[in-house]
Design a protein around this motif. Structure first.
Motif, PDB file in Angstrom:
ATOM      1  N   ASN B  43       0.818  -1.210   0.000  1.00  0.00           N
ATOM      2  CA  ASN B  43       0.000   0.000   0.000  1.00  0.00           C
ATOM      3  C   ASN B  43       0.859   1.273   0.000  1.00  0.00           C
ATOM      4  O   ASN B  43       0.474   2.307  -0.564  1.00  0.00           O
ATOM      5  CB  ASN B  43      -0.931  -0.007   1.217  1.00  0.00           C
ATOM      6  CG  ASN B  43      -2.067   0.979   1.067  1.00  0.00           C
ATOM      7  OD1 ASN B  43      -2.065   2.033   1.686  1.00  0.00           O
ATOM      8  ND2 ASN B  43      -3.018   0.679   0.194  1.00  0.00           N
ATOM      9  N   HIS B  46       1.744   1.506  -3.649  1.00  0.00           N
ATOM     10  CA  HIS B  46       0.592   1.741  -4.528  1.00  0.00           C
ATOM     11  C   HIS B  46      -0.662   1.822  -3.668  1.00  0.00           C
ATOM     12  O   HIS B  46      -1.291   0.811  -3.376  1.00  0.00           O
ATOM     13  CB  HIS B  46       0.466   0.601  -5.538  1.00  0.00           C
ATOM     14  CG  HIS B  46      -0.419   0.929  -6.708  1.00  0.00           C
ATOM     15  ND1 HIS B  46      -1.577   1.667  -6.582  1.00  0.00           N
ATOM     16  CD2 HIS B  46      -0.306   0.643  -8.031  1.00  0.00           C
ATOM     17  CE1 HIS B  46      -2.133   1.801  -7.773  1.00  0.00           C
ATOM     18  NE2 HIS B  46      -1.387   1.202  -8.668  1.00  0.00           N
ATOM     19  N   PRO B  47      -1.026   3.044  -3.257  1.00  0.00           N
ATOM     20  CA  PRO B  47      -2.148   3.199  -2.309  1.00  0.00           C
ATOM     21  C   PRO B  47      -3.502   2.792  -2.885  1.00  0.00           C
ATOM     22  O   PRO B  47      -4.485   2.764  -2.136  1.00  0.00           O
ATOM     23  CB  PRO B  47      -2.122   4.690  -1.953  1.00  0.00           C
ATOM     24  CG  PRO B  47      -1.325   5.349  -3.019  1.00  0.00           C
ATOM     25  CD  PRO B  47      -0.371   4.320  -3.570  1.00  0.00           C
ATOM     26  N   PHE B  48      -3.563   2.474  -4.192  1.00  0.00           N
ATOM     27  CA  PHE B  48      -4.825   1.986  -4.739  1.00  0.00           C
ATOM     28  C   PHE B  48      -4.785   0.478  -4.986  1.00  0.00           C
ATOM     29  O   PHE B  48      -5.739  -0.095  -5.531  1.00  0.00           O
ATOM     30  CB  PHE B  48      -5.191   2.757  -6.014  1.00  0.00           C
ATOM     31  CG  PHE B  48      -5.212   4.250  -5.789  1.00  0.00           C
ATOM     32  CD1 PHE B  48      -6.129   4.819  -4.919  1.00  0.00           C
ATOM     33  CD2 PHE B  48      -4.291   5.078  -6.417  1.00  0.00           C
ATOM     34  CE1 PHE B  48      -6.133   6.197  -4.683  1.00  0.00           C
ATOM     35  CE2 PHE B  48      -4.290   6.450  -6.186  1.00  0.00           C
ATOM     36  CZ  PHE B  48      -5.224   7.013  -5.323  1.00  0.00           C
ATOM     37  N   ARG B  50      -3.330  -1.582  -7.013  1.00  0.00           N
ATOM     38  CA  ARG B  50      -3.265  -2.219  -8.337  1.00  0.00           C
ATOM     39  C   ARG B  50      -1.824  -2.602  -8.671  1.00  0.00           C
ATOM     40  O   ARG B  50      -0.912  -2.361  -7.880  1.00  0.00           O
ATOM     41  CB  ARG B  50      -3.806  -1.269  -9.410  1.00  0.00           C
ATOM     42  CG  ARG B  50      -5.198  -0.728  -9.123  1.00  0.00           C
ATOM     43  CD  ARG B  50      -6.262  -1.817  -9.187  1.00  0.00           C
ATOM     44  NE  ARG B  50      -7.580  -1.250  -8.889  1.00  0.00           N
ATOM     45  CZ  ARG B  50      -8.400  -0.736  -9.812  1.00  0.00           C
ATOM     46  NH1 ARG B  50      -8.062  -0.735 -11.085  1.00  0.00           N
ATOM     47  NH2 ARG B  50      -9.582  -0.238  -9.465  1.00  0.00           N
ATOM     48  N   ASP B  58      15.114   5.402  -4.054  1.00  0.00           N
ATOM     49  CA  ASP B  58      14.060   5.694  -3.076  1.00  0.00           C
ATOM     50  C   ASP B  58      12.837   6.367  -3.712  1.00  0.00           C
ATOM     51  O   ASP B  58      11.944   6.836  -2.993  1.00  0.00           O
ATOM     52  CB  ASP B  58      14.605   6.534  -1.912  1.00  0.00           C
ATOM     53  CG  ASP B  58      15.182   7.854  -2.396  1.00  0.00           C
ATOM     54  OD1 ASP B  58      15.122   8.127  -3.617  1.00  0.00           O
ATOM     55  OD2 ASP B  58      15.704   8.613  -1.554  1.00  0.00           O
ATOM     56  N   PHE B  59      12.809   6.403  -5.026  1.00  0.00           N
ATOM     57  CA  PHE B  59      11.652   6.988  -5.715  1.00  0.00           C
ATOM     58  C   PHE B  59      10.683   5.873  -6.110  1.00  0.00           C
ATOM     59  O   PHE B  59      11.066   4.914  -6.777  1.00  0.00           O
ATOM     60  CB  PHE B  59      12.116   7.747  -6.964  1.00  0.00           C
ATOM     61  CG  PHE B  59      10.996   8.421  -7.708  1.00  0.00           C
ATOM     62  CD1 PHE B  59      10.314   9.492  -7.154  1.00  0.00           C
ATOM     63  CD2 PHE B  59      10.619   7.978  -8.978  1.00  0.00           C
ATOM     64  CE1 PHE B  59       9.280  10.109  -7.842  1.00  0.00           C
ATOM     65  CE2 PHE B  59       9.589   8.601  -9.676  1.00  0.00           C
ATOM     66  CZ  PHE B  59       8.924   9.673  -9.106  1.00  0.00           C
ATOM     67  N   LEU B  61       6.731   4.746  -7.695  1.00  0.00           N
ATOM     68  CA  LEU B  61       5.777   5.227  -8.689  1.00  0.00           C
ATOM     69  C   LEU B  61       4.794   4.105  -9.002  1.00  0.00           C
ATOM     70  O   LEU B  61       5.111   2.923  -8.870  1.00  0.00           O
ATOM     71  CB  LEU B  61       6.562   5.621  -9.952  1.00  0.00           C
ATOM     72  CG  LEU B  61       5.847   6.360 -11.082  1.00  0.00           C
ATOM     73  CD1 LEU B  61       5.288   7.705 -10.605  1.00  0.00           C
ATOM     74  CD2 LEU B  61       6.815   6.592 -12.247  1.00  0.00           C
ATOM     75  N   HIS B  62       3.584   4.487  -9.417  1.00  0.00           N
ATOM     76  CA  HIS B  62       2.671   3.501  -9.980  1.00  0.00           C
ATOM     77  C   HIS B  62       2.014   4.084 -11.218  1.00  0.00           C
ATOM     78  O   HIS B  62       2.191   5.266 -11.524  1.00  0.00           O
ATOM     79  CB  HIS B  62       1.641   3.020  -8.952  1.00  0.00           C
ATOM     80  CG  HIS B  62       0.818   4.103  -8.306  1.00  0.00           C
ATOM     81  ND1 HIS B  62      -0.297   4.627  -8.883  1.00  0.00           N
ATOM     82  CD2 HIS B  62       0.967   4.747  -7.134  1.00  0.00           C
ATOM     83  CE1 HIS B  62      -0.821   5.543  -8.072  1.00  0.00           C
ATOM     84  NE2 HIS B  62      -0.070   5.644  -7.005  1.00  0.00           N
ATOM     85  N   GLU B  63       1.260   3.275 -11.921  1.00  0.00           N
ATOM     86  CA  GLU B  63       0.640   3.557 -13.222  1.00  0.00           C
ATOM     87  C   GLU B  63       1.652   3.247 -14.338  1.00  0.00           C
ATOM     88  O   GLU B  63       2.673   3.922 -14.492  1.00  0.00           O
ATOM     89  CB  GLU B  63       0.125   4.987 -13.357  1.00  0.00           C
ATOM     90  CG  GLU B  63      -0.884   5.379 -12.287  1.00  0.00           C
ATOM     91  CD  GLU B  63      -2.011   4.368 -12.128  1.00  0.00           C
ATOM     92  OE1 GLU B  63      -2.719   4.092 -13.116  1.00  0.00           O
ATOM     93  OE2 GLU B  63      -2.174   3.817 -11.019  1.00  0.00           O
ATOM     94  N   ASP B  65       1.859   3.616 -17.569  1.00  0.00           N
ATOM     95  CA  ASP B  65       2.324   4.605 -18.546  1.00  0.00           C
ATOM     96  C   ASP B  65       3.298   5.591 -17.890  1.00  0.00           C
ATOM     97  O   ASP B  65       4.299   5.985 -18.501  1.00  0.00           O
ATOM     98  CB  ASP B  65       1.154   5.328 -19.222  1.00  0.00           C
ATOM     99  CG  ASP B  65       0.342   6.163 -18.256  1.00  0.00           C
ATOM    100  OD1 ASP B  65       0.122   5.729 -17.114  1.00  0.00           O
ATOM    101  OD2 ASP B  65      -0.075   7.269 -18.640  1.00  0.00           O
ATOM    102  N   ALA B  66       3.018   5.964 -16.639  1.00  0.00           N
ATOM    103  CA  ALA B  66       3.925   6.877 -15.924  1.00  0.00           C
ATOM    104  C   ALA B  66       5.290   6.217 -15.720  1.00  0.00           C
ATOM    105  O   ALA B  66       6.334   6.870 -15.847  1.00  0.00           O
ATOM    106  CB  ALA B  66       3.313   7.282 -14.581  1.00  0.00           C
TER     107      ALA B  66
END
Lengths: 212, 212
Positions: B43, B46-48, B50, B58-59, B61-63, B65-66
């Motif tokens: 979570n 990816h807080p949603f 998926r 330390d970076f 990301l989700h999605e 395409d991003a």
């Protein structure tokens, strides 16, 4: 006549976002609301029949985020995207996440129930709305975390903020949305700053009355 | 250990796309399939809830395409995005349109019914599949029109092609999908070129058997 046309009805949140992109960039545009989404003419602009569609000269395009990126790239004016790669990645993330997660809950399960269903003579699905509130609270909490005391993707508004603003406008017009935003002061403060800009007033659709 | 990690199970089409981005860019990555999508650790990525999620140092990301846009921007290697603004707009358009329209029909209404539902002991919803075929034909026709004899967004493969390829891989594994692709030779030719690349074999998930 402008060289840019946006196609779609003004009350649509996505149409409003596309208009705000133009307003913020300083690009003159025509808004064509008289479309037949099932017709061959519109189908040539948007073969999946959604809104908005976009024309610049003889170049046509659909998908709101793609329209925003294109406007930002080809016209002079204030940047609508951050330059730092990590902030740009946050913008990209939110452009997709707003459509994939937030739109479903905020628009389909609350806003449509409170505004659109009564306009069409129906009764809001109170069970759907009640079930949506904890999901909305979670999503607005995540959004508030990324906004902090600035914007979704850094220190200036970007395309992602302008895709979110029209949805929050409607949310604030119904009691459940107003309540959820009151529980996330960062979102309320963010909205206040963006709602004070000329692009907001220039694209504000007639506000329907929420039914309970 | 690589500095880049992709989180999510290999059979997911979106996870596979994220892996292909790395393979095509020449970026070493770890694949972490042991995630608990409901758990606090995932979570935080990816807080949603998926898939996929992504980490670079330390970076996070989700999605999908991003993730692809980020990989293309921050690492050296072959370009995964066109440079011409109109081709770039086509890529942006398809990245959204594949998720918003094509995934729903191809994956939810056909691929899941033929592969996932039987694996879980259920019966495919034949009515849903039958209703999906004309929609799939329409969408593949539009895709074929933009591909022509090259790719979705110009003369070289881009992120949009790599989001589409894993879906078409599964489509070709079930009779309705194979039939629909046979009716669009441009899509079959496009797939053949991309399936011949090393990134395709390196990310090919174990192919389940389609049930009828």
């Amino acid at each position: 006549m402008s060289t840019v046309t946006i196609y779609g009805p003004a009350p649509s949140t996505y149409v409003r976002s596309a208009r705000i992109f133009c307003e913020e960039k300083g690009v003159a545009y025509d808004l064509n609301q008289e479309i037949d989404r099932e017709g061959a003419e519109y189908n040539a602009l948007h073969p999946f029949g959604r809104i908005p569609a976009f024309r610049h000269g003889d170049f046509t395009l659909h998908e709101t985020d793609a329209i925003g990126r294109y406007i930002d790239r080809v016209f002079d004016g204030p940047a609508l995207q951050p330059s730092d790669p990590k902030n740009l990645a946050l913008m990209d993330k939110w452009l997709t996440a707003i459509t994939d997660y937030f739109y479903q809950v905020a628009v389909r399960e609350i806003i449509w129930q409170r505004f659109l269903v009564p306009m069409q003579g129906g009764q809001p699905d109170e069970e759907m709305i009640a079930a949506a509130i904890p999901k909305l609270d979670h999503q607005l909490g995540v959004i508030a975390g990324d906004i902090g005391d600035s914007y979704l993707a850094g220190d200036a508004p970007s395309l992602a903020d302008w895709v979110l603003v029209p949805i929050v406008t409607y949310l604030k017009g119904c009691p459940e949305g107003e309540g959820a935003i009151a529980r996330q002061p960062a979102v309320g403060a963010w909205f206040g700053k963006l709602a004070a800009r000329d692009s907001f007033a220039a694209t504000m659709p007639p506000m329907p009355k929420a039914a309970e």
